[in-house]
Design an enzyme around this catalytic site. Sequence first.
Site, short mmCIF file in Angstrom:
data_model
loop_
_atom_site.label_atom_id
_atom_site.label_comp_id
_atom_site.label_asym_id
_atom_site.label_seq_id
_atom_site.Cartn_x
_atom_site.Cartn_y
_atom_site.Cartn_z
N ASP A 1 -50.72 19.13 9.14
CA ASP A 1 -50.51 20.26 8.24
C ASP A 1 -49.68 19.75 7.06
O ASP A 1 -48.46 19.73 7.10
CB ASP A 1 -49.78 21.37 9.01
CG ASP A 1 -49.47 22.59 8.15
OD1 ASP A 1 -49.59 22.49 6.92
OD2 ASP A 1 -49.10 23.63 8.72
N TYR B 1 -41.48 39.07 4.74
CA TYR B 1 -40.29 38.60 5.45
C TYR B 1 -39.05 39.43 5.09
O TYR B 1 -37.95 38.87 4.93
CB TYR B 1 -40.02 37.13 5.13
CG TYR B 1 -41.20 36.22 5.33
CD1 TYR B 1 -41.83 36.12 6.57
CD2 TYR B 1 -41.71 35.46 4.28
CE1 TYR B 1 -42.92 35.28 6.75
CE2 TYR B 1 -42.80 34.63 4.46
CZ TYR B 1 -43.40 34.53 5.70
OH TYR B 1 -44.48 33.71 5.88
N LYS C 1 -50.62 24.94 -1.26
CA LYS C 1 -49.41 25.01 -2.08
C LYS C 1 -49.54 24.26 -3.40
O LYS C 1 -50.03 24.81 -4.37
CB LYS C 1 -48.20 24.58 -1.26
CG LYS C 1 -47.84 25.60 -0.17
CD LYS C 1 -46.45 25.50 0.30
CE LYS C 1 -46.14 26.52 1.39
NZ LYS C 1 -46.03 27.90 0.91
N TYR D 1 -44.22 25.31 12.14
CA TYR D 1 -44.73 26.53 11.52
C TYR D 1 -46.03 26.18 10.81
O TYR D 1 -46.10 25.20 10.07
CB TYR D 1 -43.72 27.10 10.52
CG TYR D 1 -44.29 28.22 9.68
CD1 TYR D 1 -44.31 29.53 10.16
CD2 TYR D 1 -44.82 27.98 8.42
CE1 TYR D 1 -44.86 30.56 9.40
CE2 TYR D 1 -45.37 29.00 7.65
CZ TYR D 1 -45.38 30.29 8.15
OH TYR D 1 -45.93 31.30 7.39
#
Length: 455
Positions: free
Chosen positions: A274, A52, A303, A180
């Site tokens: 998600d 990014y 995560k 996202y």
Amino acid sequence: MISDDSIMAGGMDLPRTMRENAGMSCTVLPATVSSTEANRSAADLPHLWLPYTQMQTAPFPVEAVRTSGSRITLADGRELVDGVAAWWTACHGYSHPHIQQALIQQASMMPHVMFGGMVHEPARRLAARLAELLPEDLERTFFTDSGSVAMEVAVKMVVQYHINRGTEGRTKMLSFRGGYHGDTLGMMSICDPEEGMHSLFAGVLPKQVLADLPVDDASTARLEALLEKEGHTIAAIVTEPLVQGAGGMLFHSPEVLRRLRNLCDRFGILLILDEIFTGFGRTGTMFACEQANIVPDIVALSKALTGGTMALAATVARRSVFEAFLSTEGGKALMHGPTFMANPLACAVANASLDLFEQEPRLEQVARISDQLRRELEPCRTIPGVKDVRVLGAIGVVELVKIENPDVLRRAFVTHGTWIRPFRNIVYLTPAFTITPEDLSHLTSSIVTVLQDNA
């Protein structure tokens, strides 16, 4: 003199992580921007390609050499309080001794083995524990090594679920603006196409169905009308529960999830949640779906699954989804298998992370963080250019009308001894659950000061 690595307490040297868990703190040293950072760009960094990042214009990155608790030590000796917990993963803080011990023990026995035709105890135990923690019959876990791939597997599952059951035409995903779900090719197709990162790929991505989250009667009616028209082509509805993370930390109520569950049931569509960001306590409950009292057909986790120590992800399906793949026909099996799936090191670490949720008061810590974030971010409302301040669980968000140059703010936060990464138009905190009140105050006061200085 007390060293930077340990502190004498009751005749014992306690690592920084343990004293943070005990509520002790240490002072953050003043930080200044080094000449290396000030005069070079990221493109001057040899060999590496950063995520990014426009390498030509971005500042030269700081270099981390050590982590402990909620602290990151840089190569030049500066120490930063981490406000984002290693991209939302290090829920127990860095270098927790229980997790470290599990990693060392597993490494000495079996660091890796293939998962094709062979299983091992760390994966069996982890899958069983996830089934016990998740609601109802979410009981079949397919392990991968990243959140994006876990979502790819979820999408693959729902499409093949309909094929295996003889239902034709259900090949599309319905996702939402602001959403996202990862950067792999399939996941780019269900992210918000206008959010910026993936717009260049519009011509090569599979065409999916995009809608507004049903946050009120009007948007619910529009979604219902869309499903009446196109529902026969949709395999699953995909959403991030309660918080659209990379879309700008956009919150919605549990009622939205209940509406989605009802619509999926009505139109024969599966529901994928998600929970890669929201899972494992971040929103105040172990899983965000608990707050809506619903059961998705598939949930993706990653995560914080390993407490930010190893790469691991899980796609967990309900019994009915798994049973659609059982057949005497080999072609009805799920044909997917990452080389490092169910890595024993990662599974052992994930089991250690779940131990900590059982043995230490993580959700109580999240509630404390939530209260402190509400109090200490509230002054931001009076700063010119601030649009909103919002908190959910251990997520604190200051939304601005616009951030002209995020790199300027990022560098200012480093100067204040904090690691805070603004993006889009928000400055946010997602700290470790073990962070001390003093370190959390250092983060919040830095936000107030930097935003005032740059207003």
